[in-house]
Design a protein around this motif. Structure first.
Motif, short mmCIF file in Angstrom:
data_model
loop_
_atom_site.label_atom_id
_atom_site.label_comp_id
_atom_site.label_asym_id
_atom_site.label_seq_id
_atom_site.Cartn_x
_atom_site.Cartn_y
_atom_site.Cartn_z
N GLY A 273 0.86 -1.17 0.00
CA GLY A 273 0.00 0.00 0.00
C GLY A 273 0.88 1.21 0.00
N CYS A 274 0.76 2.06 -1.04
CA CYS A 274 1.69 3.18 -1.13
C CYS A 274 1.06 4.36 -1.81
CB CYS A 274 2.94 2.74 -1.89
SG CYS A 274 2.56 2.13 -3.53
N THR A 275 1.80 5.43 -1.90
CA THR A 275 1.30 6.63 -2.59
C THR A 275 1.97 6.71 -3.95
OG1 THR A 275 3.04 7.97 -1.61
CG2 THR A 275 0.94 7.83 -0.41
N THR A 276 1.62 7.74 -4.71
CA THR A 276 2.12 7.86 -6.09
C THR A 276 3.65 8.02 -6.13
OG1 THR A 276 1.71 10.22 -5.99
CG2 THR A 276 0.01 8.88 -6.99
N GLU A 277 4.21 8.67 -5.08
CA GLU A 277 5.66 8.93 -5.10
C GLU A 277 6.49 7.65 -4.97
OE1 GLU A 277 4.11 11.08 -2.32
OE2 GLU A 277 5.20 12.97 -2.52
N TYR A 278 5.85 6.57 -4.56
CA TYR A 278 6.57 5.30 -4.37
C TYR A 278 7.30 4.89 -5.65
CZ TYR A 278 7.45 0.50 -2.87
OH TYR A 278 8.05 -0.67 -2.51
N GLN A 279 6.63 5.17 -6.78
CA GLN A 279 7.21 4.77 -8.07
C GLN A 279 8.57 5.41 -8.30
OE1 GLN A 279 5.20 6.31 -11.51
NE2 GLN A 279 6.35 4.98 -12.91
N SER B 23 19.45 -4.42 8.71
CA SER B 23 18.30 -3.65 9.18
C SER B 23 17.25 -3.50 8.09
CB SER B 23 18.75 -2.28 9.67
OG SER B 23 19.62 -1.71 8.74
N LEU B 24 17.63 -3.75 6.89
CA LEU B 24 16.65 -3.63 5.81
C LEU B 24 16.73 -4.92 5.01
CD1 LEU B 24 14.74 -1.43 4.74
CD2 LEU B 24 16.47 -0.86 3.07
N SER B 25 15.62 -5.64 5.00
CA SER B 25 15.69 -6.94 4.34
C SER B 25 15.68 -6.75 2.82
CB SER B 25 14.53 -7.81 4.77
OG SER B 25 13.33 -7.10 4.61
N GLY B 26 16.19 -7.72 2.14
CA GLY B 26 16.26 -7.65 0.69
C GLY B 26 14.87 -7.62 0.08
N GLN B 27 14.75 -6.97 -1.05
CA GLN B 27 13.43 -6.87 -1.69
C GLN B 27 13.50 -7.34 -3.12
OE1 GLN B 27 11.62 -3.06 -1.25
NE2 GLN B 27 12.03 -2.97 0.95
N ASP B 28 12.57 -8.24 -3.43
CA ASP B 28 12.44 -8.68 -4.80
C ASP B 28 11.21 -7.99 -5.36
OD1 ASP B 28 12.13 -9.89 -7.17
OD2 ASP B 28 11.81 -11.92 -6.39
N TYR B 29 11.45 -6.92 -6.11
CA TYR B 29 10.34 -6.09 -6.55
C TYR B 29 9.47 -6.76 -7.62
CZ TYR B 29 12.46 -2.19 -4.08
OH TYR B 29 12.96 -1.36 -3.12
N ASN B 30 9.94 -7.90 -8.12
CA ASN B 30 9.27 -8.43 -9.30
C ASN B 30 8.01 -9.26 -9.00
OD1 ASN B 30 11.12 -7.23 -10.98
ND2 ASN B 30 12.57 -8.91 -10.68
N LYS B 31 7.75 -9.48 -7.70
CA LYS B 31 6.54 -10.24 -7.37
C LYS B 31 5.55 -9.37 -6.60
CE LYS B 31 8.80 -14.69 -7.30
NZ LYS B 31 9.59 -15.58 -6.44
N ASP B 32 5.65 -8.04 -6.80
CA ASP B 32 4.85 -7.11 -6.00
C ASP B 32 3.50 -6.82 -6.64
OD1 ASP B 32 6.83 -6.96 -4.23
OD2 ASP B 32 7.49 -4.93 -4.75
N ILE B 33 2.63 -6.27 -5.79
CA ILE B 33 1.39 -5.67 -6.26
C ILE B 33 1.25 -4.35 -5.52
CG2 ILE B 33 -1.13 -5.82 -6.23
CD1 ILE B 33 -0.91 -8.77 -6.68
N TYR B 34 1.10 -3.25 -6.27
CA TYR B 34 0.99 -1.93 -5.64
C TYR B 34 -0.46 -1.49 -5.65
CZ TYR B 34 5.87 -2.45 -6.73
OH TYR B 34 7.13 -2.95 -6.82
N MET B 35 -0.85 -0.91 -4.51
CA MET B 35 -2.25 -0.57 -4.32
C MET B 35 -2.28 0.80 -3.65
SD MET B 35 -4.77 -2.78 -1.90
CE MET B 35 -4.77 -4.24 -2.91
N PRO B 36 -3.28 1.64 -3.91
CA PRO B 36 -3.34 2.93 -3.22
C PRO B 36 -3.35 2.69 -1.71
CG PRO B 36 -4.96 2.86 -4.97
CD PRO B 36 -4.38 1.48 -4.87
N LEU B 37 -2.56 3.48 -0.98
CA LEU B 37 -2.39 3.25 0.44
C LEU B 37 -3.73 3.22 1.18
CD1 LEU B 37 -0.42 2.95 2.83
CD2 LEU B 37 -0.48 5.42 3.07
N ASP B 38 -4.58 4.18 0.84
CA ASP B 38 -5.84 4.26 1.58
C ASP B 38 -6.75 3.09 1.26
OD1 ASP B 38 -4.89 6.49 2.76
OD2 ASP B 38 -5.77 7.88 1.30
N THR B 39 -6.69 2.63 0.04
CA THR B 39 -7.45 1.44 -0.33
C THR B 39 -6.96 0.26 0.52
OG1 THR B 39 -7.52 2.27 -2.59
CG2 THR B 39 -8.15 -0.03 -2.25
N PHE B 40 -5.60 0.17 0.60
CA PHE B 40 -4.99 -0.91 1.37
C PHE B 40 -5.43 -0.84 2.83
CE2 PHE B 40 -1.79 -2.92 3.91
CZ PHE B 40 -1.30 -3.98 3.15
N GLN B 41 -5.35 0.36 3.39
CA GLN B 41 -5.67 0.50 4.83
C GLN B 41 -7.13 0.16 5.11
OE1 GLN B 41 -3.19 0.44 6.46
NE2 GLN B 41 -1.92 2.29 6.61
#
Lengths: 232, 454
Positions: free
Chosen positions: B128-134, B205-223
């Motif tokens: 769940g993120c905002t437009t700036e995430y991209q 402190s920051l775990s590795g991220q595999d961005y290729n299996k993600d799904i992005y959704m508007p933060l407020d929709t997610f919440q």
């Protein structure tokens, strides 16, 4: 008469720590230009030490040695090297060719150490070939020493000794490692070089060899014991 | 010049006389130079990898992350079995208001859930993120568009899916405007992102991220749809677990164009953010502040350490090679004593003899250096071969891999161009240093003694 070498009360001592070996104990001698001198004597008589001093490989402990008027005792190591390079040609009993070089390259070795290191020009190379031809190895210039017989190796050594056109040839038992027939050939070449006007100084312990020289001196215990050939 | 050329040619001739011996002597230098280049290439590759990872996080960014508090802190909060921790909306507001030069602030909440499109299903990270995430995560689109402000305001049920997600869920069709099912709701696909290199775990402190299996959704929709009442219930192994996290991460982007020249501003801002967060989270220890710029500096330090350590180890082999050369040259001088005497008798000065042997050593080590350089250039290929062996014969397929293994597997050695001349220079220098003694002892020989030598 012009003198090539003049020795005045020449002494050479070797300090071996516990004892001092007096190899030469006061030798005086005049060697005129154009001489063919045989130095004879048994081993330990000082004949080799004498040749080393005459050849500028070593300096006397005391006394004077004038080579063409120059007192050798006062020369630096580099100056002696230059004299050995330009004025003297060496011939050794065991030929002493550089194993990894061809006949032609062996003949050219003294050219590498000429004062000022002038490049080996094509004329120089022609001269090396000429020398090889002169000693009868014109068709073997690419051969390496191990491919040659003893006599052939000694011929290469003679060509090498001559490449810088020296006035003096020093020969240390030049026929010692050769059969008598080959030895005669080599002696014949030395005689020829002497006839060209070069001074030849040769160390030998064989009377038959010494006979070919114009003059002979006989050494014993670091002194000249006599001149001419002592039979027996 | 001509004289030198001739001396070199004669040196080669002398070396060729004993081909095997020269070759074996050279091997020491060959492997010395090779290992110097290879070690530096591996060090360079590792640090470049680390740097790239950090840069992907953004040098201008300060990342605040929620982390599960350590077991002993006992601050699981009120709510019975619900584990409550991490960043709150209040934190977001404080940061938004107090951090100076703030260019952007992106709160993120994510969870891994099962996603399906009819009979195709997979586990995917729902973000769940905002437009700036991209922009902050350098995501590029291969089709459609990313989330818009309108989507956020209107709580629309739309998602942007990553490349692998698209392949898994829509193997044969264009996913655009199709829907995916998450939980019991359907979401319309409005965009697909291009493949993006995964980021490795950094500093624990920051775990590795595999961005290729993600799904992005508007933060407020997610919440409102997934993180309802900020509680997500998951069925773990045999038991249900519930966690309550408002935001997993808040990324702050600081407006500072001259980042390279004045990194202090980012560092100072980060310090401020840390203090702000400590005021609220010091006891629970459930928040971390990560500054990519600091990590970048650490990565640079790491590279320097790598270079020094690996370079020294490789240098030792070069040293050993040099000792080998000296050993052989001393033997050669003894063996060629007579030749030295002859040359002296024919007019060679002491300096000529020194030069001859020194050049022979330098030619030997120089050729060794060149061969070593050639071998060094094959480092990346050799490394690939090792990787192949490791992945196929040593690692168990499907087995868990450690961070270290991952780092090894994703790394490519980078041949540092400067290391080639440096390694070659060192090989020649080795020849020079270790050649001086044998050459001088050759020159110091008494010509008469040398001629008498059997």
């Amino acid at each position: 008469m012009e003198l090539t070498a003049k020795l005045v009360n020449l002494q050479k001592h070797y300090d071996l720590g516990t004892v001092v070996v007096k190899a030469l104990r006061g030798v005086s001698l005049d060697i005129p230009s154009g001489d063919f001198l045989a130095i004879m004597g048994s081993s330990g008589s000082g004949k080799s030490t004498m040749l080393n001093l005459l050849g500028g490989l070593d300096r006397p402990t005391s006394g004077e040695y004038y080579l063409r008027g120059q007192n050798v005792a006062l020369l630096s190591d580099d100056e002696l090297s230059a004299i050995r390079n330009g004025l003297i040609g060496f011939i050794f009993q065991s030929f002493n060719l550089v194993a990894q070089y061809s006949v032609l390259e062996n003949i050219a070795v003294p050219l590498l150490y000429r004062p000022g290191y002038p490049p080996v020009s094509s004329e120089d190379e022609d001269r090396c070939n000429e020398m090889a031809k002169m000693v009868g190895l014109g068709d073997r210039t690419d051969h390496r020493p191990y491919q040659l017989s003893g006599g052939q190796q000694q011929r290469v050594a003679i060509a090498r000794a001559l490449i810088n056109d020296p006035a003096i040839i020093m020969a240390d038992e030049p026929t010692g490692n050769l059969d008598s027939k080959t030895g005669e050939e080599i002696l014949g070449m030395l005689t020829m070089l002497n006839q060209e006007g070069r001074t030849i100084i040769m160390v030998t312990h064989e009377d038959e060899v010494a006979e070919k020289a114009k003059n002979q001196i006989f050494m014993r215990d670091g002194l000249i014991a006599g001149t001419g050939i002592f039979k027996g | 010049m001509y004289h030198l050329f001739r001396t070199i040619r004669l040196a080669v001739k002398s070396l060729l006389l004993h081909k095997l011996r020269s070759g074996l002597t050279m091997l020491g230098i060959v492997f010395g130079v090779f290992s110097v280049i290879a070690m530096l290439a591996i060090g360079e590759g590792a640090s470049k990898q680390a740097q790239e990872q950090v840069l992907l996080l953004g040098a201008n960014n300060i990342i605040v992350v929620s982390k599960k508090p350590p077991e002993d802190s006992g601050s699981s909060g009120s709510g019975g079995s619900v584990l409550r921790y991490g960043l709150t909306h209040e934190d977001f507001l404080i940061l938004d208001r107090t951090v100076p030069r703030l260019e952007g602030i992106v709160p993120v909440r994510e969870v891994v859930l099962n996603v399906r499109n009819r009979d195709h299903e997979m586990n995917s990270r729902i973000v769940g993120c905002t437009t700036e995430y991209q922009e902050m995560n350098h995501l590029e689109l291969s089709m459609g568009r990313f989330l818009s402000e309108q989507d956020l305001v209107n709580l629309t049920n739309v998602v942007v899916i990553a490349s692998e997600t698209a392949e898994s869920l829509f193997p044969l069709e264009n996913p655009l405007n199709k829907s995916v099912q998450i939980g019991n709701r359907a979401y319309r696909v409005i965009g697909v992102t291009k493949e993006r290199t995964a980021s490795a775990a950094i500093g624990g402190s920051l775990s590795g991220q595999d961005y290729n299996k993600d799904i992005y959704m508007p933060l407020d929709t997610f919440q409102s749809r997934i993180n309802t009442k900020n509680i997500i219930v998951k069925r773990g192994q045999g038991a249900f677990s519930a966690v309550s996290v408002v935001y997993d991460q808040i990324t702050l982007k600081i407006d500072h164009p001259k980042i390279v020249d004045e990194p202090e501003i980012i560092i100072a801002t980060a310090e401020m953010v840390r203090e702000t967060m400590d005021a609220k989270h010091a006891v629970a220890r459930d928040v971390d502040v990560i500054v990519p710029l600091e990590l970048l500096k650490q990565a640079e330090q790491l590279r320097n350490i790598f270079n020094v350590v690996l370079g020294s180890i490789a240098g030792i082999s070069l040293l050993v090679g040099g000792i080998g050369i000296m050993n052989i040259m001393l033997a050669t001088v003894t063996e060629r004593t007579r030749e030295i005497g002859v040359r002296r008798a024919l007019g060679a000065r002491r300096i000529d003899i020194t030069q001859q042997f020194l050049i022979e050593t330098i030619v030997l080590s120089g050729i060794g250096g060149l061969v070593g350089m050639g071998l060094g250039l094959t480092t990346p290929a050799a490394f690939e071969a090792i990787k192949y062996v490791v992945t196929n014969y040593i690692l168990e397929s499907g087995g868990a891999t450690s961070e270290m293994t991952n780092m090894f597997l994703t790394m490519t050695p980078q041949i540092a161009i400067w290391s080639l001349p440096v390694a070659f220079g060192f090989s020649v220098l080795t020849g020079l240093v270790f050649g001086v003694y044998p050459a001088r002892s050759a020159a110091r020989l008494d010509p008469i003694e040398a001629l008498r030598h059997e």
